[in-house]
Motif scaffolding. Structure first.
Motif, PDB file in Angstrom:
ATOM      1  N   LEU A 132       0.859  -1.184   0.000  1.00 19.25           N
ATOM      2  CA  LEU A 132       0.000   0.000   0.000  1.00 19.25           C
ATOM      3  C   LEU A 132       0.898   1.239   0.000  1.00 19.25           C
ATOM      4  CD1 LEU A 132      -2.834  -1.054   2.487  1.00 19.25           C
ATOM      5  CD2 LEU A 132      -2.607  -1.489   0.029  1.00 19.25           C
ATOM      6  N   VAL A 133       1.383   1.576  -1.201  1.00 16.48           N
ATOM      7  CA  VAL A 133       2.275   2.715  -1.395  1.00 16.48           C
ATOM      8  C   VAL A 133       1.750   3.537  -2.564  1.00 16.48           C
ATOM      9  CG1 VAL A 133       4.342   1.632  -0.421  1.00 16.48           C
ATOM     10  CG2 VAL A 133       3.788   1.288  -2.822  1.00 16.48           C
ATOM     11  N   GLU A 134       2.138   4.789  -2.615  1.00 18.30           N
ATOM     12  CA  GLU A 134       1.562   5.712  -3.597  1.00 18.30           C
ATOM     13  C   GLU A 134       1.837   5.299  -5.031  1.00 18.30           C
ATOM     14  OE1 GLU A 134       1.163  10.543  -4.279  1.00 18.30           O
ATOM     15  OE2 GLU A 134       2.795   9.739  -3.052  1.00 18.30           O
ATOM     16  N   GLU A 135       3.059   4.788  -5.298  1.00 22.21           N
ATOM     17  CA  GLU A 135       3.415   4.454  -6.679  1.00 22.21           C
ATOM     18  C   GLU A 135       2.628   3.277  -7.247  1.00 22.21           C
ATOM     19  OE1 GLU A 135       6.875   2.836  -4.087  1.00 22.21           O
ATOM     20  OE2 GLU A 135       5.490   4.546  -4.107  1.00 22.21           O
ATOM     21  N   LYS A 136       1.896   2.559  -6.405  1.00 20.92           N
ATOM     22  CA  LYS A 136       1.067   1.462  -6.905  1.00 20.92           C
ATOM     23  C   LYS A 136      -0.257   1.956  -7.497  1.00 20.92           C
ATOM     24  CE  LYS A 136       3.460  -2.325  -6.283  1.00 20.92           C
ATOM     25  NZ  LYS A 136       3.739  -3.304  -7.358  1.00 20.92           N
ATOM     26  N   PRO A 205      -2.974  -0.934 -10.639  1.00 20.03           N
ATOM     27  CA  PRO A 205      -2.945   0.395 -11.261  1.00 20.03           C
ATOM     28  C   PRO A 205      -1.619   1.143 -11.110  1.00 20.03           C
ATOM     29  CG  PRO A 205      -4.030   0.520  -9.141  1.00 20.03           C
ATOM     30  CD  PRO A 205      -3.537  -0.897  -9.282  1.00 20.03           C
ATOM     31  N   SER A 206      -0.503   0.444 -11.131  1.00 19.24           N
ATOM     32  CA  SER A 206       0.818   1.027 -10.847  1.00 19.24           C
ATOM     33  C   SER A 206       1.101   2.273 -11.691  1.00 19.24           C
ATOM     34  CB  SER A 206       1.911  -0.012 -11.102  1.00 19.24           C
ATOM     35  OG  SER A 206       1.706  -1.157 -10.324  1.00 19.24           O
ATOM     36  N   GLU A 207       1.917   3.182 -11.112  1.00 20.57           N
ATOM     37  CA  GLU A 207       2.258   4.437 -11.783  1.00 20.57           C
ATOM     38  C   GLU A 207       3.771   4.657 -11.756  1.00 20.57           C
ATOM     39  OE1 GLU A 207      -2.017   6.497 -10.640  1.00 20.57           O
ATOM     40  OE2 GLU A 207      -0.184   7.223  -9.663  1.00 20.57           O
ATOM     41  N   THR A 208       4.335   4.915 -12.915  1.00 18.02           N
ATOM     42  CA  THR A 208       5.784   5.035 -13.080  1.00 18.02           C
ATOM     43  C   THR A 208       6.337   6.245 -12.325  1.00 18.02           C
ATOM     44  OG1 THR A 208       5.604   3.993 -15.255  1.00 18.02           O
ATOM     45  CG2 THR A 208       7.608   5.263 -14.814  1.00 18.02           C
ATOM     46  N   ARG A 209       7.506   6.067 -11.742  1.00 18.07           N
ATOM     47  CA  ARG A 209       8.256   7.151 -11.120  1.00 18.07           C
ATOM     48  C   ARG A 209       9.612   7.267 -11.810  1.00 18.07           C
ATOM     49  NH1 ARG A 209       3.782   7.650  -9.544  1.00 18.07           N
ATOM     50  NH2 ARG A 209       3.049   7.919  -7.379  1.00 18.07           N
ATOM     51  N   ASP A 210      10.356   8.312 -11.487  1.00 14.95           N
ATOM     52  CA  ASP A 210      11.664   8.503 -12.120  1.00 14.95           C
ATOM     53  C   ASP A 210      12.597   7.319 -11.858  1.00 14.95           C
ATOM     54  OD1 ASP A 210      10.903  10.932 -13.127  1.00 14.95           O
ATOM     55  OD2 ASP A 210      11.806  12.106 -11.507  1.00 14.95           O
ATOM     56  N   SER A 234      -0.576   1.057 -17.714  1.00 12.11           N
ATOM     57  CA  SER A 234       0.450   0.992 -18.766  1.00 12.11           C
ATOM     58  C   SER A 234       1.861   1.118 -18.211  1.00 12.11           C
ATOM     59  CB  SER A 234       0.203   2.101 -19.793  1.00 12.11           C
ATOM     60  OG  SER A 234       0.174   3.379 -19.159  1.00 12.11           O
ATOM     61  N   SER A 235       2.045   0.964 -16.915  1.00 12.47           N
ATOM     62  CA  SER A 235       3.361   1.129 -16.294  1.00 12.47           C
ATOM     63  C   SER A 235       4.254  -0.076 -16.522  1.00 12.47           C
ATOM     64  CB  SER A 235       3.197   1.360 -14.788  1.00 12.47           C
ATOM     65  OG  SER A 235       4.464   1.396 -14.139  1.00 12.47           O
ATOM     66  N   GLU A 253      -1.866   4.700 -17.361  1.00 13.40           N
ATOM     67  CA  GLU A 253      -1.618   4.989 -15.953  1.00 13.40           C
ATOM     68  C   GLU A 253      -2.043   6.414 -15.603  1.00 13.40           C
ATOM     69  OE1 GLU A 253       2.654   5.538 -14.803  1.00 13.40           O
ATOM     70  OE2 GLU A 253       3.026   4.627 -16.751  1.00 13.40           O
ATOM     71  N   HIS A 254      -2.464   6.622 -14.375  1.00 12.44           N
ATOM     72  CA  HIS A 254      -2.983   7.889 -13.827  1.00 12.44           C
ATOM     73  C   HIS A 254      -4.403   8.217 -14.309  1.00 12.44           C
ATOM     74  CE1 HIS A 254       0.998   9.065 -12.242  1.00 12.44           C
ATOM     75  NE2 HIS A 254       1.496   8.702 -13.404  1.00 12.44           N
TER      76      HIS A 254
END
Length: 316
Positions: A132-136, A205-210, A234-235, A253-254
């Motif tokens: 349970l983290v934001e980037e997920k 629903p993962s979201e890409t980070r740098d 789409s991550s 994503e997003h």
């Protein structure tokens, strides 16, 4: 050096290091191999973002590249990163295998499975399994819940993490009506299949980070092996896994609206859900079977050993 003593005792025909090439143990084993019989040696790779490492990690990794004969990246993205970093020898994309003795459909109806777990029998049940983290992308998932119209649903969240408190606050603000959000917390690995089988759909629903994007999305394959279709963003590797299996749907994503549209479509189309379930389960059995992957693993190493023996053979 312990590795040198080990190689002198065992005298292997080839060496496989289940570590990334930038790891210290990869360098130590490559060096020990170089100082002994210099047999074919290879490594594992999952990194799917091109990163520039500081001295001396970058130099050690390049040394491992030059001394290695084969590599097993787990995805096409990981292979592309290896090539971009300068690795030029044999490589075979070898995804992570699934234990089908653990991950498989249940013989009893979904309603019975849900009854044992305390999940609603008559609602559309969405599941999430992971940290349970934001980037997920859980923010996006909760935004999508507000757009599910005319259907009673239940969201089951399995896992723990620093984002849980904020998610509980978001759940209190959603107009739930007959719907509900359940936080299950940590579940032991061997018990996860019971939950996966009880879901109508698994959402990732993962979201890409740098510095991060989804490396594989193993839970997607585990869900499909249990007979549960998936929706993924789409991550990273998520769309590749879903496209290769045909066991789910992909959204940008997003994009909470696109996620909600996919969920609304599947809620109202049990035939599509059934088709995704069948296709995903069949494809996973073909692509991620441990015995099949082991044969590919052995074949690559056999080919490398054979090629080395031909080079080393004296001219007649």
């Amino acid at each position: 050096n312990w590795f040198i003593s080990l190689l002198r005792r065992q005298k292997p025909d080839a060496i496989y290091v289940h570590q990334e090439p930038y790891g210290l143990s990869s360098f130590q084993l490559c060096l020990a191999n170089y100082l002994t019989d210099n047999k074919p040696i290879g490594f594992y790779a999952a990194q799917n973002i091109l990163k520039a490492y500081p001295f001396p990690i970058r130099q050690l990794e390049q040394w491992v590249f030059r001394r290695s004969s084969f590599a097993f990246p787990v995805t096409q993205g990981a292979l592309e990163v290896l090539r971009a970093k300068g690795y030029r020898h044999a490589a075979e994309v070898l995804p992570l295998a699934i234990d089908f003795s653990l991950y498989h459909p249940a013989p009893e109806p979904k309603s019975e499975q849900r009854a044992r777990l305390g999940i609603s029998r008559d609602k559309f049940v969405m599941g999430y399994v992971g940290r349970l983290v934001e980037e997920k992308g859980l923010n996006t998932l909760f935004e999508a819940l507000d757009q599910l119209k005319g259907v009673a649903w239940e969201l089951v969240l399995i896992g723990s993490g620093p984002f849980e408190r904020m998610l509980r606050q978001k759940a209190e603000k959603i107009n739930l009506g007959n719907s509900s959000v359940r936080f299950i917390g940590y579940v032991p690995h061997e018990e996860t299949p019971r939950w996966l089988r009880a879901f109508d759909i698994l959402v990732l629903p993962s979201e890409t980070r740098d510095n991060w994007k989804e490396q594989f999305g193993r839970v997607l394959v585990e869900a499909m092996a249990c007979g549960t279709p998936v929706i993924g963003s789409s991550s990273g590797e998520i769309p590749n896994v879903i496209q290769a299996t045909g066991g789910g749907r992909i959204f940008p994503e997003h994009d909470a609206t696109a996620l909600a549209q996919n969920l609304n479509l599947l809620v109202r189309s049990p035939e599509m859900l059934q088709s995704l379930e069948y296709q995903g389960q069949r494809s996973v059995a073909e692509l991620y079977d441990q015995k099949r992957l082991v044969r590919r693993f052995a074949s690559v190493i056999d080919d490398v050993i054979s090629s080395r023996n031909k080079v080393d053979a004296p001219a007649s």
